[in-house]
Motif scaffolding. Structure first.
Motif, PDB file in Angstrom:
ATOM      1  N   CYS A 353       0.792  -1.226   0.000  1.00 51.39           N
ATOM      2  CA  CYS A 353       0.000   0.000   0.000  1.00 51.39           C
ATOM      3  C   CYS A 353       0.829   1.284   0.000  1.00 51.39           C
ATOM      4  O   CYS A 353       0.469   2.238  -0.721  1.00 51.39           O
ATOM      5  CB  CYS A 353      -1.014  -0.007   1.138  1.00 51.39           C
ATOM      6  N   HIS A 404      -5.664  -1.296  -4.333  1.00 51.61           N
ATOM      7  CA  HIS A 404      -5.981  -0.103  -3.548  1.00 51.61           C
ATOM      8  C   HIS A 404      -6.814   0.824  -4.418  1.00 51.61           C
ATOM      9  O   HIS A 404      -6.435   1.140  -5.544  1.00 51.61           O
ATOM     10  CB  HIS A 404      -4.701   0.571  -3.059  1.00 51.61           C
ATOM     11  N   HIS A 531      -8.364  -0.651   0.905  1.00 51.70           N
ATOM     12  CA  HIS A 531      -7.395  -1.740   0.739  1.00 51.70           C
ATOM     13  C   HIS A 531      -8.178  -3.014   0.451  1.00 51.70           C
ATOM     14  O   HIS A 531      -9.156  -3.308   1.140  1.00 51.70           O
ATOM     15  CB  HIS A 531      -6.583  -1.969   2.016  1.00 51.70           C
TER      16      HIS A 531
END
Length: 658
Positions: A353, A404, A531
């Motif tokens: 991420c 994401h 996420h």
């Protein structure tokens, strides 16, 4: 003697009863043999507990979760008594109930052998038949230390009384508040047979234990710390009936047959070479085919859903994880830093991420680009202790199918709904169909961001989850530090639950990275970040499917979809021509041209769990046909070659199990 009034709760029913002073819970539920304890004001009590005026009491059935824990913890005490009767020098550790069973740790001079376990189980059966009484006593710290002076680990636990920090089973022994010892008393004389530091509750007598079995032993560090002595842990299981014990043992036998590590070796799919290291797998050609097909199908479905593929490196400067907060909250799960430049720490990435945030921030973004869905098959590295590494399901290096999504606040609910629907549909495509959802909420001791942001995120996820019409289970405190999450829990072919996809709503990382987009009115706004890992990891999902299908993958995933079996050498060329036609249609077809007899070839392919065998003899060659043999041993003869090819293509394209 005076009367006391108590209220008995049974599910939604409520009964008021008047009894005499000193009446015990056992007398209150006399004749109800399945009741093993009572819950009074939310606390579990032994049946020997004397009820008081005005108390509300709920019976605890042996088959309930609390009842099973009490059964298994009591059986752990019987096992510990048996061990010390057979091995008087053994020192006691802890013995809590666990999922489907119990264990007890012992400090002994040498590890237990299989013969030792048989002797211990036989001694346990003797103790069970004696009908010893479990009797609770409140003691002071000094009294406990005096009585247990020969038990060094128990003395250590006494010092932990009231501590809220230990989660290693010690709470089963001491708990908070008063300190208690349980005596195992002779049923006839009342003499002491054995005792243990324990907060209870326990069954009334050992005779109430219906069925148990010792399973295995293993080494375990005292209280889970590598700094402490290594003890010997014996695992066992206990159930409310012999039938339930047998069903559990049958289940374990089936699970063992499906163990992905065993199947991975038998089917030549993957291995974990010692030369590379624990938790780091290599995929063999056949396993590589399955993995590629899994990834290719997932990639196509993501592209159809509007995801864009990105790629990020395996290592980064530590500053990135300072910004994300992972070095503050996740350092224990990361590998130590590497000094690649003078004075600069580099880390193997434990997640993707932070790098995806840098891709978002590489140039100015407009609201017209949102939602922006970034996707990566990104390999990450996490330091797992050797004791928890388990094949492909708990690895140190693995590849996440990581996405994401960056969207506006207004798009958030719709995007979450769309994402969860996409996740469930894709899992169904791989053959998983039995789901429930879990909502993980804030850990009050481990979070970043405001309470208001967490509350908004949590309620949004709750509404999205409820729309799916699936069971929704609460997981209080189970969220990551940056936001709440929905976890998709899938049950496999034998009823085991696996955590699959996770969807996390995050207001915090966009703020920490100062991510912005230009809104319709020209102002700069912060996006919401979602996420989403669909498989969790490719390796783990591979293992789950391998166990779900017991290695017998549906034809579209099978590394070899069909094998040609010639009855004699004269039929090999005919089958090779058939295989060549099949390969032009994208099918994975091989021909067994070995010198083995036909029946051995069939047995070999059955062991390899090939979906189809294409058998050809003289009549087939003369007629331009083949014979289909299925996994279940059934056979379909005289199928024209073009129809046979069409049948294979159809089964593969429809992704059905045969």
């Amino acid at each position: 003697m005076s009367d006391v009034r108590v209220i008995i709760h049974r599910d939604s029913e409520r009964e008021e009863r008047v009894v005499t002073t000193g009446t015990t819970a056992a007398e209150l539920f006399a004749g109800e043999r399945t009741i093993v304890a009572a819950r009074v004001a939310g606390e579990l009590k032994d049946l020997a507990y004397a009820v008081a005026d005005g108390e509300e009491i709920e019976p605890v059935e042996i088959s309930s979760k609390d009842g099973l824990d009490i059964l298994r913890h009591s059986t752990a005490h019987v096992m510990a008594q048996a061990v010390q009767e057979l091995f008087p020098e053994a020192k006691l550790g802890i013995g809590p109930p666990v999922k489907d069973g119990f264990y007890y740790d012992f400090d002994v001079e040498k590890p237990f052998t299989p013969d030792d376990l048989k002797a211990i189980e036989k001694k346990m059966q003797e103790i069970q038949k004696r009908g010893q009484k479990f009797s609770r006593r409140v003691v002071t710290d000094e009294e406990a230390r005096d009585e247990l002076s020969a038990e060094p680990y128990k003395l250590e636990l006494i010092g932990l009384k009231g501590s809220a920090s230990h989660d290693d089973g010690a709470d089963v022994e001491v708990g908070a508040g008063e300190l208690t010892i349980y005596d195992n008393l002779d049923a006839k004389t009342g003499d002491l047979c054995w005792k243990d530091l324990c907060r209870g509750p326990h069954l009334p007598t050992t005779r109430v234990i219906p069925a148990f079995k010792l399973m295995r032993n293993a080494a375990a560090y005292w209280r889970g710390s590598e700094k402490n002595p290594m003890l010997q842990r014996i695992y066992g299981t206990a159930w409310p009936s012999k039938d339930e014990l047998k069903a559990h043992l049958d289940f374990l036998a089936e699970a063992e047959k499906r163990d992905h590590r065993r199947l991975g070796s038998e089917l030549d799919l993957f291995s974990v070479p010692e030369q590379i290291g624990s938790g780091l797998a290599v995929f063999h050609p056949k396993g590589g085919i399955i993995r590629r097909v899994m990834e290719d199908y997932s990639r196509r479905r993501h592209e159809e859903e509007g995801y864009e593929f990105v790629y990020t490196p395996h290592a980064t400067k530590g500053k990135l994880f300072e910004t994300s907060g992972h070095l503050d909250w996740y350092a224990d799960g990361m590998y130590p830093p590497m000094q690649l430049d003078e004075g600069v720490d580099y880390y193997l990435k434990p997640m993707n991420c932070p790098m995806h945030n840098l891709i978002f921030d590489a140039r100015g973004r407009s609201y017209r680009e949102l939602p922006l869905r970034l996707f990566e098959f990104g390999t990450v590295y996490r330091y797992e202790k050797s004791g928890v590494v388990h094949g492909l399901t708990r690895a140190r290096g693995f590849t996440q199918d990581d996405a994401h999504i960056y969207c506006t606040r207004e798009q958030m609910a719709e995007e979450l709904d769309r994402t969860l629907t996409f996740v469930l549909d894709l899992l169904r495509d791989y053959g998983l169909n039995d789901f429930y959802l879990e909502l993980s909420t804030k850990d009050p001791e481990k979070f970043v961001g405001s309470d208001e942001a967490w509350e908004e995120a949590t309620e949004t996820l709750r509404k999205v989850a409820e729309k799916q019409g699936l069971e929704l289970v609460a997981d209080p405190g189970g969220a990551a530090f940056y936001g709440p999450k929905i976890s998709v829990q899938a049950r496999d072919a034998i009823g085991r639950t696996w955590q699959m996809s996770t969807i996390q709503l995050d207001f915090n990382l966009p703020e920490r990275f100062d991510l912005q987009y230009t809104s319709a009115d020209g102002s700069r706004q912060q996006p919401v970040m979602i996420h989403r890992a669909l498989f969790g990891s490719i390796e783990r999902f591979f293992a789950v499917l391998l166990e779900h299908y017991a290695g017998a993958f549906p034809a579209w995933l099978a590394p070899v979809q069909a094998v040609g079996i010639p009855i004699g050498d004269a039929h090999v060329e005919y089958l090779q021509e058939f295989a060549a036609e099949a390969k032009k249609k994208g099918l994975r077809v091989e021909v067994d041209a070995s010198s083995d007899r036909m029946q051995k070839k069939i047995r070999n392919q059955q062991r390899m769990k090939v979906p189809f065998m294409i058998i050809v003899g003289d009549e087939d060659m003369a007629a331009g046909t083949v014979s289909f043999r299925y996994r279940d041993g059934s056979q379909e003869n005289g199928i024209p070659r073009d129809q046979a090819l069409a049948k294979l293509v159809d089964v593969v394209e429809r992704r059905v199990q045969v």
